[in-house]
Write an enzyme that holds these catalytic residues in place. Structure first.
Site, mmCIF file in Angstrom:
data_model
loop_
_atom_site.group_PDB
_atom_site.id
_atom_site.type_symbol
_atom_site.label_atom_id
_atom_site.label_comp_id
_atom_site.label_asym_id
_atom_site.label_seq_id
_atom_site.Cartn_x
_atom_site.Cartn_y
_atom_site.Cartn_z
ATOM 1 N N SER A 60 0.773 -1.286 0.068
ATOM 2 C CA SER A 60 -0.005 -0.070 0.055
ATOM 3 C C SER A 60 0.818 1.304 0.057
ATOM 4 O O SER A 60 1.966 1.254 0.616
ATOM 5 C CB SER A 60 -0.972 0.045 1.098
ATOM 6 O OG SER A 60 -1.542 1.251 1.381
ATOM 7 N N TYR A 73 -3.102 -1.285 9.714
ATOM 8 C CA TYR A 73 -3.076 -1.359 8.253
ATOM 9 C C TYR A 73 -1.744 -1.225 7.783
ATOM 10 O O TYR A 73 -0.991 -1.829 7.092
ATOM 11 C CB TYR A 73 -4.300 -0.863 7.763
ATOM 12 C CG TYR A 73 -4.220 -0.771 6.151
ATOM 13 C CD1 TYR A 73 -4.730 -2.019 5.535
ATOM 14 C CD2 TYR A 73 -3.572 -0.095 5.547
ATOM 15 C CE1 TYR A 73 -4.939 -2.009 4.144
ATOM 16 C CE2 TYR A 73 -3.718 -0.113 4.075
ATOM 17 C CZ TYR A 73 -4.396 -1.115 3.390
ATOM 18 O OH TYR A 73 -4.439 -1.274 1.915
HETATM 19 N N1 LIG Z 1 -7.828 0.455 -3.437
HETATM 20 C C1 LIG Z 1 -6.812 1.213 -3.184
HETATM 21 O O1 LIG Z 1 -6.555 2.564 -3.280
HETATM 22 C C2 LIG Z 1 -5.659 0.391 -2.325
HETATM 23 C C3 LIG Z 1 -4.655 1.216 -1.709
HETATM 24 C C4 LIG Z 1 -3.393 0.430 -1.254
HETATM 25 C C5 LIG Z 1 -3.644 -0.725 -1.207
HETATM 26 N N2 LIG Z 1 -4.702 -1.551 -1.532
HETATM 27 C C6 LIG Z 1 -4.447 -2.977 -1.454
HETATM 28 O O2 LIG Z 1 -4.725 -3.662 -2.868
HETATM 29 C C7 LIG Z 1 -5.260 -4.995 -2.572
HETATM 30 C C8 LIG Z 1 -6.737 -5.101 -3.074
HETATM 31 O O3 LIG Z 1 -7.510 -4.106 -2.747
HETATM 32 P P1 LIG Z 1 -8.890 -3.798 -3.283
HETATM 33 O O4 LIG Z 1 -9.208 -2.208 -3.313
HETATM 34 O O5 LIG Z 1 -9.081 -4.357 -4.737
HETATM 35 O O6 LIG Z 1 -10.113 -4.288 -2.290
HETATM 36 P P2 LIG Z 1 -11.456 -5.156 -2.693
HETATM 37 O O7 LIG Z 1 -12.172 -4.943 -1.303
HETATM 38 O O8 LIG Z 1 -12.143 -4.545 -3.837
HETATM 39 O O9 LIG Z 1 -10.995 -6.628 -3.209
HETATM 40 C C9 LIG Z 1 -10.331 -7.346 -2.058
HETATM 41 C C10 LIG Z 1 -10.595 -8.812 -2.547
HETATM 42 O O10 LIG Z 1 -9.960 -9.661 -1.581
HETATM 43 C C11 LIG Z 1 -10.870 -10.817 -1.252
HETATM 44 N N3 LIG Z 1 -10.465 -11.477 0.190
HETATM 45 C C12 LIG Z 1 -10.442 -10.649 1.306
HETATM 46 N N4 LIG Z 1 -9.923 -11.492 2.417
HETATM 47 C C13 LIG Z 1 -9.470 -12.604 1.814
HETATM 48 C C14 LIG Z 1 -8.899 -13.697 2.297
HETATM 49 N N5 LIG Z 1 -8.801 -13.993 3.683
HETATM 50 N N6 LIG Z 1 -8.743 -14.838 1.540
HETATM 51 C C15 LIG Z 1 -8.988 -14.861 0.122
HETATM 52 N N7 LIG Z 1 -9.683 -13.700 -0.400
HETATM 53 C C16 LIG Z 1 -9.862 -12.750 0.443
HETATM 54 C C17 LIG Z 1 -12.140 -10.287 -1.208
HETATM 55 O O11 LIG Z 1 -13.300 -11.103 -0.973
HETATM 56 C C18 LIG Z 1 -12.149 -9.417 -2.322
HETATM 57 O O12 LIG Z 1 -12.620 -10.116 -3.354
HETATM 58 C C19 LIG Z 1 -5.402 -5.049 -0.807
HETATM 59 O O13 LIG Z 1 -4.342 -5.594 -0.523
HETATM 60 C C20 LIG Z 1 -5.273 -3.505 -0.464
HETATM 61 O O14 LIG Z 1 -5.013 -3.462 0.922
HETATM 62 C C21 LIG Z 1 -5.621 -1.014 -2.327
#
Ligand SMILES: NC(=O)c1ccc[n+]([C@@H]2O[C@H](COP(=O)([O-])OP(=O)(O)OC[C@H]3O[C@@H](n4cnc5c(N)ncnc54)[C@H](O)[C@@H]3O)[C@@H](O)[C@H]2O)c1
Length: 170
Positions: A60, A73
């Protein structure tokens, strides 16, 4: 194999890698029903098979900037960056590269949930105005970085943290 590939960034990464010609399996606790999607909780070790070849961890951009009221986090994601660097040293001799992509401000259900809870310190639109490229990230932006890092020709790139954040963190 893409973990969390049922939604957001993971879903776009899986789609991009399929387009690149890879056979992609998705592990997600809430799979969206596509081919080779498996209901797996990646926190349950017994459900996870061994990784090989190329590893890309998603951390992140908050590891660069910090984020108020999200200290656990940010600490956990900083650990992912450290894990990436150490595993790169361990697995390098076996031809396995380990890199991390810390996304910043990517418009996914997770970001919209954070906005709804008031964790962003402003609306998505306000953040866009402060973002150098003047838009929110798209899941496909993260997918493009992953697509590059898992190529055979990227074999000399390991232990790196490749920010994909529209210039919000440099
Ligand atoms: N969206 C952003 O701006 C952003 C910024 C920094 C970091 N991230 C990181 O990117 C990654 C994806 O985030 P996103 O925004 O696509 O989120 P999202 O909520 O759209 O998707 C996350 C997916 O992970 C699955 N998941 C959660 N826990 C799980 C588990 N224990 N086992 C298997 N699957 C699991 C959920 O069902 C979901 O399909 C995360 O690690 C998040 O911390 C996102």
């Amino acid at each position: 194999m893409v973990t969390g590939g049922g939604s957001g960034i993971g879903k776009a990464v899986a789609a991009r890698l399929r387009k690149d010609g890879y056979q992609v399996a998705v592990f997600d606790i809430a799979p969206s029903g596509g081919e080779l999607e498996y209901k797996v909780d990646v926190t349950d070790r017994a459900q996870v098979d061994a990784d090989w070849g190329r590893i890309v961890n998603i951390s992140s951009s908050s590891t660069h900037s910090g984020q108020p009221f999200m200290s656990s986090y940010v600490a956990a994601k900083s650990g992912v960056n450290g894990l990436t660097k150490s595993l790169a040293l361990e697995y390098g001799p076996q031809g396995i590269t380990v890199n991390a992509v810390p996304p910043g401000f990517v418009n996914t259900p997770m970001l919209r949930r954070a906005e709804g809870k008031g964790l962003l310190g402003g609306s998505i639109e306000e953040h866009i105005e402060r973002t150098p490229v003047r838009r929110a990230g798209r899941p496909e932006d993260i997918a493009a970085a992953c697509s590059f890092l898992i190529r055979e020709e990227a074999g000399y790139i390991t232990g790196q943290i490749l920010g994909v954040n529209g210039g919000r963190n440099t």
